[in-house]
Motif scaffolding. Sequence first.
Motif, mmCIF file in Angstrom:
data_model
loop_
_atom_site.group_PDB
_atom_site.id
_atom_site.type_symbol
_atom_site.label_atom_id
_atom_site.label_comp_id
_atom_site.label_asym_id
_atom_site.label_seq_id
_atom_site.Cartn_x
_atom_site.Cartn_y
_atom_site.Cartn_z
ATOM 1 N N LYS A 1 1.483 11.898 1.620
ATOM 2 C CA LYS A 1 1.128 10.937 0.067
ATOM 3 C C LYS A 1 0.173 10.171 0.297
ATOM 4 O O LYS A 1 -0.823 9.929 -0.355
ATOM 5 C CB LYS A 1 2.353 10.649 -0.311
ATOM 6 C CG LYS A 1 2.258 9.820 -1.454
ATOM 7 C CD LYS A 1 1.783 10.520 -2.825
ATOM 8 C CE LYS A 1 1.780 9.967 -3.972
ATOM 9 N NZ LYS A 1 1.271 8.535 -4.228
ATOM 10 N N ALA A 2 0.135 9.257 1.469
ATOM 11 C CA ALA A 2 -0.635 8.134 1.740
ATOM 12 C C ALA A 2 -2.162 8.606 1.989
ATOM 13 O O ALA A 2 -2.917 8.173 1.522
ATOM 14 C CB ALA A 2 -0.213 7.324 3.133
ATOM 15 N N ALA A 3 -2.256 9.937 2.696
ATOM 16 C CA ALA A 3 -3.557 10.127 3.095
ATOM 17 C C ALA A 3 -4.093 10.835 1.659
ATOM 18 O O ALA A 3 -5.385 10.516 1.394
ATOM 19 C CB ALA A 3 -3.473 11.578 3.833
ATOM 20 N N GLU A 4 -3.378 11.377 0.713
ATOM 21 C CA GLU A 4 -3.837 11.830 -0.675
ATOM 22 C C GLU A 4 -4.088 10.735 -1.347
ATOM 23 O O GLU A 4 -5.110 10.864 -2.358
ATOM 24 C CB GLU A 4 -2.604 12.780 -1.225
ATOM 25 C CG GLU A 4 -2.559 14.079 -0.705
ATOM 26 C CD GLU A 4 -1.191 14.606 -1.131
ATOM 27 O OE1 GLU A 4 -0.578 14.004 -2.091
ATOM 28 O OE2 GLU A 4 -1.008 15.887 -0.619
ATOM 29 N N ASP A 5 -3.687 9.614 -1.249
ATOM 30 C CA ASP A 5 -3.968 8.537 -1.908
ATOM 31 C C ASP A 5 -5.212 7.743 -1.557
ATOM 32 O O ASP A 5 -5.417 6.663 -1.905
ATOM 33 C CB ASP A 5 -2.778 7.478 -1.987
ATOM 34 C CG ASP A 5 -1.718 7.797 -2.887
ATOM 35 O OD1 ASP A 5 -1.754 8.960 -3.836
ATOM 36 O OD2 ASP A 5 -0.579 7.303 -2.831
ATOM 37 N N GLY A 6 -5.649 8.118 -0.333
ATOM 38 C CA GLY A 6 -7.246 7.768 0.258
ATOM 39 C C GLY A 6 -7.028 7.046 1.352
ATOM 40 O O GLY A 6 -8.081 6.515 1.818
ATOM 41 N N ALA A 7 -5.771 6.850 2.046
ATOM 42 C CA ALA A 7 -5.794 5.952 3.216
ATOM 43 C C ALA A 7 -6.481 6.843 4.549
ATOM 44 O O ALA A 7 -6.310 8.062 4.442
ATOM 45 C CB ALA A 7 -4.200 5.839 3.733
ATOM 46 N N THR A 8 -7.196 6.350 5.148
ATOM 47 C CA THR A 8 -7.468 6.909 6.311
ATOM 48 C C THR A 8 -7.205 6.811 7.696
ATOM 49 O O THR A 8 -7.483 7.353 8.669
ATOM 50 C CB THR A 8 -9.271 6.436 6.735
ATOM 51 O OG1 THR A 8 -9.233 4.945 6.537
ATOM 52 C CG2 THR A 8 -9.972 6.789 5.198
ATOM 53 N N ALA A 9 -5.950 5.888 7.707
ATOM 54 C CA ALA A 9 -5.160 5.739 8.718
ATOM 55 C C ALA A 9 -3.852 5.221 8.378
ATOM 56 O O ALA A 9 -3.734 4.478 7.378
ATOM 57 C CB ALA A 9 -5.796 4.766 9.990
ATOM 58 N N ILE A 10 -2.779 5.255 9.050
ATOM 59 C CA ILE A 10 -1.535 4.747 8.750
ATOM 60 C C ILE A 10 -0.787 4.204 10.067
ATOM 61 O O ILE A 10 -0.920 4.573 10.995
ATOM 62 C CB ILE A 10 -0.638 6.081 8.261
ATOM 63 C CG1 ILE A 10 -1.076 6.643 7.025
ATOM 64 C CG2 ILE A 10 0.865 5.385 7.917
ATOM 65 C CD1 ILE A 10 -0.453 7.925 6.932
#
Length: 283
Positions: free
Chosen positions: A76-85
């Motif tokens: 979900k974070a990646a889908e929302d545009g994050a490029t790293a977590i």
Amino acid sequence: MSRHVAIVTDSTAYLPPQTMERHAITAVPLTVVLGDQALEEGTEISARSLALALQKRRPVTTSRPSPETFAAAYRKAAEDGATAIVSLHLSAEFSGTYDAAALAARTADVPVRVVDTGMVAMALGFCALSAAEAAEAGAAVDEVAAAAEKRAAGTSAYFYVDTLEYLRRGGRIGAAQALLGSALAVKPLLELDGGRIELREKVRTSSRAIARLEEIAAERAAAAGGDVDVAVHHLAAPERAAALADRLHGRVPGLTEVNVSEVGAVIGAHTGPGLLGVVVSAR
């Protein structure tokens, strides 16, 4: 537009909901098993329901989130545009949560740094908050993780519990220490040390134990030598927590706010009703 680095933590961070929303921090829930029911912390079981179950001596255990649950959060974070977590979690000494997060990180769509903070409750929450602030300032993933680790290094947590029995049942403190506390009719003061719960002092009465908890927290805040954040936790002891927070206001120079909150069901299951905790975190 999404932040470059997303922050994920778990439900034991106990950050206020408005803070989580403001900084877009995601909390993956741990599970409380009450009898034959598996309930998600924060949404399906309250601290008050947990306290009542413990008082009735109903069997209560806890379990980590599944790797699949973490994988869904990372996706979900990646889908929302994050490029790293950066994924920040309670001490691996307490739970397999860190291990589950690390397993999920291996197959995530973006790089994931999983950090065992060695903390729990708002001691973990302050780490997540520092990481989020670093990410909002444009820091790279390694710098965001380092901000959380630095905050953890400057954070101390102290706890008073009415009895060590709940910690003994959950395997979070040795049976010999629990027996010693009961045999001497003492009230234990505990601290987080190296990611573990250690017995700091044994005090004869609950009133003296709470006074010592206040003294220790005030001394730690003074030793920090700068601005600190303080949180007071409790389980089924709101009046005692509010009174402790008021006294700390008067003892810690420059302290503008003390976050007072009831711990969630996961921590409550291992400490029992009557818990008081103080987290002191250097900014």
